[in-house]
Structure formats: C-alpha cells, structure tokens
Design an enzyme around this catalytic site. Sequence first.
Site, PDB file in Angstrom:
ATOM      1  N   ALA A 147       8.228   4.958   1.832  1.00 34.62           N
ATOM      2  CA  ALA A 147       8.234   4.504   3.226  1.00 34.62           C
ATOM      3  C   ALA A 147       7.528   3.158   3.307  1.00 34.62           C
ATOM      4  O   ALA A 147       6.891   2.734   2.340  1.00 34.62           O
ATOM      5  CB  ALA A 147       7.521   5.521   4.111  1.00 34.62           C
ATOM      6  N   LYS A 148       7.652   2.482   4.405  1.00 40.00           N
ATOM      7  CA  LYS A 148       6.935   1.218   4.619  1.00 40.00           C
ATOM      8  C   LYS A 148       6.953   0.900   6.091  1.00 40.00           C
ATOM      9  O   LYS A 148       7.837   1.360   6.827  1.00 40.00           O
ATOM     10  CB  LYS A 148       7.614   0.081   3.844  1.00 40.00           C
ATOM     11  CG  LYS A 148       6.691  -1.078   3.515  1.00 40.00           C
ATOM     12  CD  LYS A 148       5.849  -0.811   2.279  1.00 40.00           C
ATOM     13  CE  LYS A 148       4.900  -1.941   1.985  1.00 40.00           C
ATOM     14  NZ  LYS A 148       4.267  -1.795   0.671  1.00 40.00           N
TER      15      LYS A 148
END
Length: 422
Positions: free
Chosen positions: A111-112
């Site tokens: 994720a980011k």
Amino acid sequence: MASKQPVVEAPNIWAVAQQQFDLAADKLDLDDGMRRVLRVPQRELTVNFPVTMDDRSVEVFTGYRVQHNVSRGPGKGGIRYHQDVTLDEVRALAMWMSWKCAVVNIPYGGAKGGVIVDPKKLSTREVEGLTRRFATEISPLIGPDRDIPAPDVNTNAQTMAWIMDTYSMHHGYTIAGVVTGKPIAIGGSLGRNEATARGAVFTLLSWAKATGTSLEGLRVAIQGYGNAGSIAATLLAEQGAMIVAASDSSGGIHAPRGLDPAKVGAWKSEHGTVVGFPRADEVSNQEILEVDCDVLVPAALENQITRHNAPRIKARVVAEAANGPTTPEADAILHDRGVFVIPDILCNAGGVTVSYFEWVQDMQSFFWSEDRINESLREIMDRAFDAVYAMSTRHEVDMRTAAYMVAVARVADATTLRGLYP
Ligand code: NAD
C-alpha cells in the site's frame, strides 16, 4: 507479454512498475487472469479535505491511499507529503511495496499514500491539522489488521504519532499498531532508524559470501548522505570497507585514501552539507556515480543511473538503498557489463522488515532488545538474498528480475490459494 511503452529519461514510474511486473510475469509464465489481477491496484481512495490555516482561511488538499494487493496480509506502505504527488506515483509505490514485502516474506500486502502539499510552506500546527484530517479521511481503509502506514518523503515519527493519536481517539483507546515508524516512547521499535542501512549492508555481506570475496578493503561511494546513506557508511566502515566518496543535495566529496564516516557526519551536521570537508576533492552528484570504487550505494533519489552514465560506472556491485535509482535501460547496460545490482526491493527492505517487528511488538505489547531485532533482521535479509540469488542462477536472469520473480510468485500463490471471492 511485455509492455511496449517507451522508456524515457524520467519515465512515468507507474509505467515502469507495470513493465517490471510484465517482465517477471513473462518469465514465470503467469496465466492471463492472474496478470490482470496483479497488474492493477485493488483499492484506490482519493480524498479532498479541508484544513483551517493559521490565518483562519480554509485550504482544500488532495490525498490518496492505494492498496495494491492484500492477499498476504494487511497493506503496508508509507505516506509522503510532496507537491508533485500523483495517483500514478502512489500506485507504483504501492505495487513495489507488495513485491518488497513478498521478497522478504513478511505477511503484508502493498500500500502507499500521499498528499499533494509542500509541507515546508506550512506551520507545524498546519501540518498537524492536515495530518489529523487526512488520517480521518483514510480511516475507512487503515487499521492494524487492514493497512498500516509508515513515514516516507517529508513525513516522520511525529507525523506517525499524530496519525496514531487520531485513529486512537476515533476508537476511544490506544491502538499503537495502526502505524509504524513511531517514536520509541509510544510503541516505536529499537533499531528502526538504522534498519534500512543495516539491511543493505547484510545484502552486501551476502553478495560477498556468494562471490567468494569480503567487504574488507573494498572502496565504497555513497550518493545521498541522509538516514540510509550515512548509516550505511558507518556500518560498511565497521566491516573494513573504505568510504571514498559521499554526496548530498549540495554536491559531493571524493578522497581516494578514505573518509571517516563519523567525521563526515559531524561536518554535515555543522555545515548542512558534506561539501567543504577537509582534504577531499569536490565532485558533482553525477561524477560521484562514476568515481573509481568497488561498491556504489545510491541512497538519494530515483533515476540516477541512466543509459548515459551506466557505461562509465566502475563499481562491481551496486547496492540500491534508494528506491528506483536505476532506469530499466541502465539496468540492461549494467547487466551486460557484469555489474552485480542488488535491487531496491531486496536491498532496502530492512526498513519495512523492522517496521514489521515494530507492529508485532505493538500487537503483543512486548518489546524486544536491539540485539534480537538485529539478529532477526539478519535472518530475514539472508534468507531473502539466498532465495533471489538462487532464482537468478536457476533462470540465468539478473537480480532485479529474480527478485520480482520471487515476489510475484509469492503474491500470485497467495492469491490463487485464497481463490476469487465470491
Ligand atoms: P534522507 O532524506 O534522510 O536522505 C536523503 C539524502 O539524499 C540527503 O542527504 C539529501 O541531501 C540527499 N540528496 C537529495 N537530493 C540529492 C541529489 N540530487 N543527489 C545526491 N544526494 C541528494 O532520506 P533517506 O530516508 O535516507 O532515503 C534515501 C533513499 O532511501 C530514498 O530513495 C528512500 O525512498 C530510500 N529508502 C529509505 C528508507 C528508510 O527507512 N529511510 C527505506 C527504504 C528506502
């Protein structure tokens, strides 16, 4: 099938990320359905949110949280604050996190997050307000069992403390495991600050072992004397290597007879840059990549090693402490010239690995000694290097392709085993 997108000097990193995935998928002979699943992020949240500024005016900011794949566990990845953040950039970084977590085999997906803002133009109170409201807006996605943010460009332990506090206030009790990279006083981990550099040095030790050499006496050039670069310099010197060049955003220094990393660090603290360090020649940030050395550690920015300088790089091994320092064209040139590249998703995975230890400690409310952390990190990094090196030897591919193959195969396996819901 490999993507036919042209690669330019500053490539769109989402196109590059997909191109790297395509290459690994080709080598693994991944079926078309799985390619379609893994080639795009699973979830993308865009939020536009108001913040009251110090003069009581209201500004609206845009931010993103992207989860690429969460088949192997909760999403994991940093949050960056930068005026140039784009959804494509966040997508690429989220995909890379899936591969990075898989290559070191920690139970996380990728994720980011990011907010379009130049935080240097905001007061501390405004950054706090922005952080707390952004944390609130992305709270449907994050959580210790769902998606665990961490610091990235222009965010730090204080930012994580504010996110942890905001999320805890929503729930009415302290939930330390919602973010990593926190201050030690509120559930951060010993060893996290040094983890990226330490992990990179472990991969270099593995390279030395695999190729029958030692780090003793090797000459090292380091681009970027920040957290990753300066600590790597100290740890490499402890292994008997000699630091011959170092740089930061203001320029670089070169001393063929060696630099003392601690003295360079003290000079940088005092003067704000390594430039001007006594008894060293000045070099530019491009020249530092081409100095005579055995080990090159890019520890600054993306797209530093390109088709223009790759033919002139003298190092035998490139240890990518930075994310994305080598363009795909340069990669091919280095491979043809026999330069051994330890790719970013392996080389700098020590950071996320100790973040994982932080989360485990928070979930158990039981904190480890620094020795235990460093030993566990060594075990994980050594195992990851061995898996990638074996893949590279077996399939006669470079280490980056091999790292992608190990990672993509693990994510594809988890996705297949779980099956498609419903
Ligand atoms: P940092 O901000 O502490 O240090 C970056 C250094 O690079 C600074 O010394 C800065 O002056 C220098 N720099 C900036 N522009 C430069 C340029 N054009 N040429 C040379 N030097 C330049 O950041 P960091 O945490 O050390 O991160 C460095 C790299 O490592 C980034 O690519 C980051 O994504 C990657 N990384 C860091 C971690 C971590 O835990 N810190 C984890 C994984 C990857």
